[in-house]
Design an enzyme around this catalytic site. Sequence first.
Site, short mmCIF file in Angstrom:
data_model
loop_
_atom_site.label_atom_id
_atom_site.label_comp_id
_atom_site.label_asym_id
_atom_site.label_seq_id
_atom_site.Cartn_x
_atom_site.Cartn_y
_atom_site.Cartn_z
CE1 TYR A 191 -4.02 -1.86 4.87
CE2 TYR A 191 -3.16 0.29 4.20
CZ TYR A 191 -3.79 -0.90 3.89
OH TYR A 191 -4.20 -1.13 2.60
CE LYS B 247 -1.88 -3.81 2.91
NZ LYS B 247 -2.26 -5.09 2.27
CB SER C 225 -0.90 0.01 1.24
OG SER C 225 -1.54 1.25 1.41
#
Length: 297
Positions: free
Chosen positions: A157, A161, A144
Site C-alpha cells: 500500500y 501511495k 496516504s
Amino acid sequence: MTAHIDLTGRVAIITGAGGGLGRAHALLLASRGAQVIVNDLGDAADVVVAEIIATGGKARAAKCSVADAGAVQAMVDAVLAEFGRIDILVNNAGILRDKSFGKMALDDFRLVVDVHLMGAANCTKAVWNAMRAQNYGRIVMTTSCSGLFGNFGQANYAAAKMGLVGLMQTLGIEGEKHGIRVNCLAPTGATRMMEGILPPEQLSKFSPELVSPAVLALVAEGAPNRAILSAGAGGYELVQVAMTQGIELGETASAEAILARWGELSDRSDSFVPAQGFDQARHELRKGGFALAQDAA
C-alpha cells in the site's frame, strides 16, 4: 474571502465512490452542482446515485474496476459521448492486503499496486487528452500517510501511495500549460479500511465528510497545483517533500565523511521544496561553485 465554489456545468468522475470517502466526495461535489459519475463495483454505486438524485443532484453509475484499462476507457468514452467533457477526476478507489513484508505474497503486492497506482494511471490516462483539448482539468490522487511516512504491515500500500505522489508531481508539470491541475489528498477517514486500526471512540472523530472539503478545494477553479493536502477529523495540513541544504564534499567525497557529517547533512534549517526534479542537480552544482546560466542572468 474566497467565493462560494460552484461546480455547475462540471462533469466529475469519482472512483471507488460506492461507500466511505468516495461516497462523501460524490455527495459534496453533487451538492455544489457537478454532474457526478459514481464509479464502483456492484450495486453500491447505484445506492449513491439514488442518494444524490433524491437530494436534487445529478449523477449516474459507472461500474468497472479501475485496474481494467479497457473498461476504464469505455467508461470515459461513454461519459464524453453523453456530456462532451470531463472536468474532474478523483482517483479514490483502493483496497488493502495488509501483512508484514516477510509474510506478504508478491501477488498481494501486485494487486494493491494494480488497483491504487495503475488504477489511477488508467483513469488519468483515459481523461488526459480530453482535458488537454478543453484546456481545463482537475485531478486528485489519493495518497496516504503510509506512503508518505511508512506504516508497519503496509509495504504494498505504501509503495503504491508514494508512487501516486511522483505521478502527481510530474503530471502537474506536464498539465499546467493546458489548464490541468493535479494534486494529492492524504485522507484519514473512518471507513472500512480503518476498522481495527483505531478504537471506536477515536475512529468516530474521522468522519469521511470532514475529508471531502479538501477534495472540493482541490477540484475548484482556484485549486492549487502539485499540493499534498492531508485531511482528517476537521484538520488540514500540507505535506512537502523537501531537501536540506546538505553538505559539500567535492571530489574527496567518501562514505565515511557522509556519516561523520550526518548531523549537518540532516539539519533542516533553510530546507527547501524543489520546483522540479532537476533542481536537485542545480542545487548540487551551486554548492560545488558552478555558476548556472540563470544565475548570471
